[in-house]
Design a protein around this motif. Structure first.
Motif, short mmCIF file in Angstrom:
data_model
loop_
_atom_site.label_atom_id
_atom_site.label_comp_id
_atom_site.label_asym_id
_atom_site.label_seq_id
_atom_site.Cartn_x
_atom_site.Cartn_y
_atom_site.Cartn_z
N LEU A 114 71.88 52.40 95.46
CA LEU A 114 72.10 52.11 94.04
C LEU A 114 70.96 51.29 93.45
O LEU A 114 70.52 51.53 92.31
CB LEU A 114 73.42 51.37 93.85
N LEU A 115 70.46 50.33 94.22
CA LEU A 115 69.37 49.47 93.74
C LEU A 115 68.04 50.22 93.63
O LEU A 115 67.12 49.75 92.96
CB LEU A 115 69.20 48.27 94.66
N CYS A 116 67.93 51.38 94.29
CA CYS A 116 66.71 52.18 94.21
C CYS A 116 66.72 53.15 93.04
O CYS A 116 65.68 53.74 92.70
CB CYS A 116 66.51 52.96 95.51
N LYS A 117 67.86 53.34 92.43
CA LYS A 117 67.98 54.28 91.32
C LYS A 117 67.32 53.74 90.05
O LYS A 117 67.22 52.53 89.86
CB LYS A 117 69.46 54.59 91.05
N ASP A 118 66.91 54.64 89.18
CA ASP A 118 66.28 54.25 87.92
C ASP A 118 67.19 53.33 87.11
O ASP A 118 66.73 52.39 86.45
CB ASP A 118 65.95 55.48 87.08
N GLU A 119 68.50 53.59 87.19
CA GLU A 119 69.46 52.82 86.40
C GLU A 119 69.55 51.36 86.83
O GLU A 119 70.12 50.53 86.10
CB GLU A 119 70.85 53.47 86.48
N ALA A 120 69.00 51.02 88.00
CA ALA A 120 69.05 49.63 88.50
C ALA A 120 67.77 48.87 88.20
O ALA A 120 67.56 47.78 88.74
CB ALA A 120 69.32 49.62 90.00
N SER A 121 66.95 49.40 87.30
CA SER A 121 65.63 48.79 87.07
C SER A 121 65.69 47.42 86.41
O SER A 121 64.70 46.69 86.41
CB SER A 121 64.77 49.73 86.21
N TRP A 122 66.85 47.03 85.86
CA TRP A 122 66.95 45.74 85.19
C TRP A 122 67.63 44.69 86.07
O TRP A 122 67.95 43.60 85.63
CB TRP A 122 67.69 45.91 83.86
N ILE A 123 67.84 45.05 87.34
CA ILE A 123 68.44 44.10 88.29
C ILE A 123 67.33 43.54 89.16
O ILE A 123 66.69 44.28 89.93
CB ILE A 123 69.49 44.78 89.18
N THR A 124 67.07 42.26 89.07
CA THR A 124 66.03 41.65 89.90
C THR A 124 66.29 40.15 90.04
O THR A 124 66.89 39.52 89.16
CB THR A 124 64.63 41.92 89.32
N GLY A 125 65.88 39.61 91.17
CA GLY A 125 66.06 38.19 91.43
C GLY A 125 67.48 37.80 91.78
O GLY A 125 67.83 36.61 91.70
N SER A 126 68.29 38.76 92.20
CA SER A 126 69.70 38.50 92.42
C SER A 126 70.07 38.53 93.90
O SER A 126 69.42 39.18 94.71
CB SER A 126 70.56 39.57 91.70
N VAL A 127 71.13 37.79 94.23
CA VAL A 127 71.78 37.90 95.53
C VAL A 127 73.11 38.61 95.25
O VAL A 127 73.99 38.07 94.58
CB VAL A 127 72.02 36.53 96.17
N ILE A 128 73.23 39.83 95.75
CA ILE A 128 74.37 40.68 95.43
C ILE A 128 75.34 40.70 96.60
O ILE A 128 74.99 41.08 97.72
CB ILE A 128 73.87 42.11 95.11
N GLN A 129 76.56 40.31 96.34
CA GLN A 129 77.59 40.25 97.39
C GLN A 129 78.18 41.64 97.63
O GLN A 129 78.71 42.26 96.70
CB GLN A 129 78.68 39.25 97.02
N VAL A 130 78.05 42.10 98.86
CA VAL A 130 78.58 43.41 99.25
C VAL A 130 79.50 43.16 100.44
O VAL A 130 79.10 43.28 101.60
CB VAL A 130 77.45 44.40 99.59
N ASP A 131 80.71 42.76 100.15
CA ASP A 131 81.61 42.30 101.21
C ASP A 131 83.06 42.63 100.99
O ASP A 131 83.95 42.13 101.68
CB ASP A 131 81.45 40.79 101.40
N GLY A 132 83.35 43.51 100.02
CA GLY A 132 84.74 43.87 99.76
C GLY A 132 85.61 42.70 99.33
O GLY A 132 86.83 42.71 99.51
N GLY A 133 84.99 41.67 98.75
CA GLY A 133 85.75 40.51 98.29
C GLY A 133 85.94 39.42 99.34
O GLY A 133 86.69 38.47 99.11
N GLU A 134 85.23 39.53 100.44
CA GLU A 134 85.38 38.54 101.52
C GLU A 134 85.07 37.12 101.04
O GLU A 134 85.69 36.15 101.51
CB GLU A 134 84.45 38.92 102.67
N HIS A 135 84.13 37.00 100.11
CA HIS A 135 83.72 35.67 99.64
C HIS A 135 84.77 35.01 98.75
O HIS A 135 84.63 33.82 98.42
CB HIS A 135 82.41 35.80 98.85
N LEU A 136 85.80 35.74 98.36
CA LEU A 136 86.79 35.20 97.45
C LEU A 136 87.70 34.16 98.09
O LEU A 136 88.37 33.40 97.40
CB LEU A 136 87.64 36.33 96.87
N ARG A 137 87.73 34.15 99.43
CA ARG A 137 88.62 33.21 100.12
C ARG A 137 87.81 32.25 100.98
O ARG A 137 86.82 32.61 101.57
CB ARG A 137 89.62 33.97 101.01
#
Length: 264
Positions: free
Chosen positions: A241-264
């Motif tokens: 998803l981050l390689c797609k053209d539509e993700a060109s405005w996402i930068t400098g981020s830490v993206i949580q990919v954990d199915g909500g694990e960080h919520l608890r």
């Protein structure tokens, strides 16, 4: 949809012979991106690695692999020179994916004297953090990065939480996130985007090296609202998803990919 096919674009994956790196190579290849994998595999792993790489080749993309140390400065420059020589004219690296797992998992205190030392921190931080900058800078200086390149690396919740035996890796992951933000800022004028993916606990060879990994897995499944671990494929999907053209405005981020694990 093979949206990267026939675009003369490549993904360069550091640490792509297993785990998150290998899953990423497969995912991007499915969508038509050519793949370069730099990995460190032993002779005992050769048969399995060759089979996995053949499956990627069978997807109809161009594929290169180098069994070399991605962290060594001299070897990095030699590797980049080789890669440059083998790429077709006009070919560019669309994605640099940093999945290097090389570090120390020693405790800070130990009765047997095998506790963390200064050089353990240095090795781990250099391999799992600073090497992201070194590869980005070297590829940039040789004009190999695409005008809309994506720099993607893998961090963990351990960058902000203290886990036993994880101090050196934790320091490295914090370094990785800081370097990613700085790359996003200072390379922005050249079209380069940089992001970290903070994966949830994933059952990989790297996880199994951590003392008490079985307890970590058990606790993570209980903690996750979806009641399962993150898979390498979950993470690879977000790299795509981050390689797609539509993700060109996402930068400098830490993206949580954990199915909500960080919520608890």
């Amino acid at each position: 949809m093979r949206e990267f096919k026939n675009k003369n674009q490549w993904a360069l994956i550091l640490g792509g012979s297993s785990g998150l790196g290998l899953a990423t190579a497969r995912k991007l290849a499915v969508h038509g991106m050519n793949i370069i994998v730099v990995h460190r595999s032993s002779r005992a792993q050769t048969e399995r690695v060759d089979k996995d790489f053949q499956k990627i080749k069978d997807m109809g993309v161009e594929f290169q692999q180098y069994n070399q140390d991605a962290v060594n400065d001299h070897k990095r420059e030699v590797l980049i020179q080789k890669i440059e020589g083998e790429l077709d004219k006009g070919a560019k690296i669309k994605a640099l994916v940093h999945s290097v797992a090389k570090g120390n998992l020693k405790p800070m205190t130990s009765k047997d004297g095998l506790s963390l030392r200064n050089d353990d921190f240095e090795l781990t931080i250099n391999a799992m953090g600073i090497s992201l900058y070194n590869w980005t800078k070297s590829l940039f200086e040789r004009h190999l990065l695409d005008a809309d390149a994506r720099i993607i690396s893998f961090t963990s919740e351990g960058s902000t939480k203290a886990w036993e035996n994880y101090a050196a890796v934790s320091a490295a992951k914090s370094t990785l996130e800081s370097i990613t933000r700085s790359i996003a800022l200072e390379f922005a004028p050249f079209g380069i985007k940089a992001n970290c993916i903070q994966a949830g606990v994933t059952d990989t060879a790297s996880l199994r090296m951590i003392p008490g990994s079985d307890e970590i897995i058990e606790h993570s499944i209980k903690r996750n609202p979806n009641k399962r671990l993150t898979t390498p494929e979950d993470v690879a999907n977000v790299v795509y998803l981050l390689c797609k053209d539509e993700a060109s405005w996402i930068t400098g981020s830490v993206i949580q990919v954990d199915g909500g694990e960080h919520l608890r």
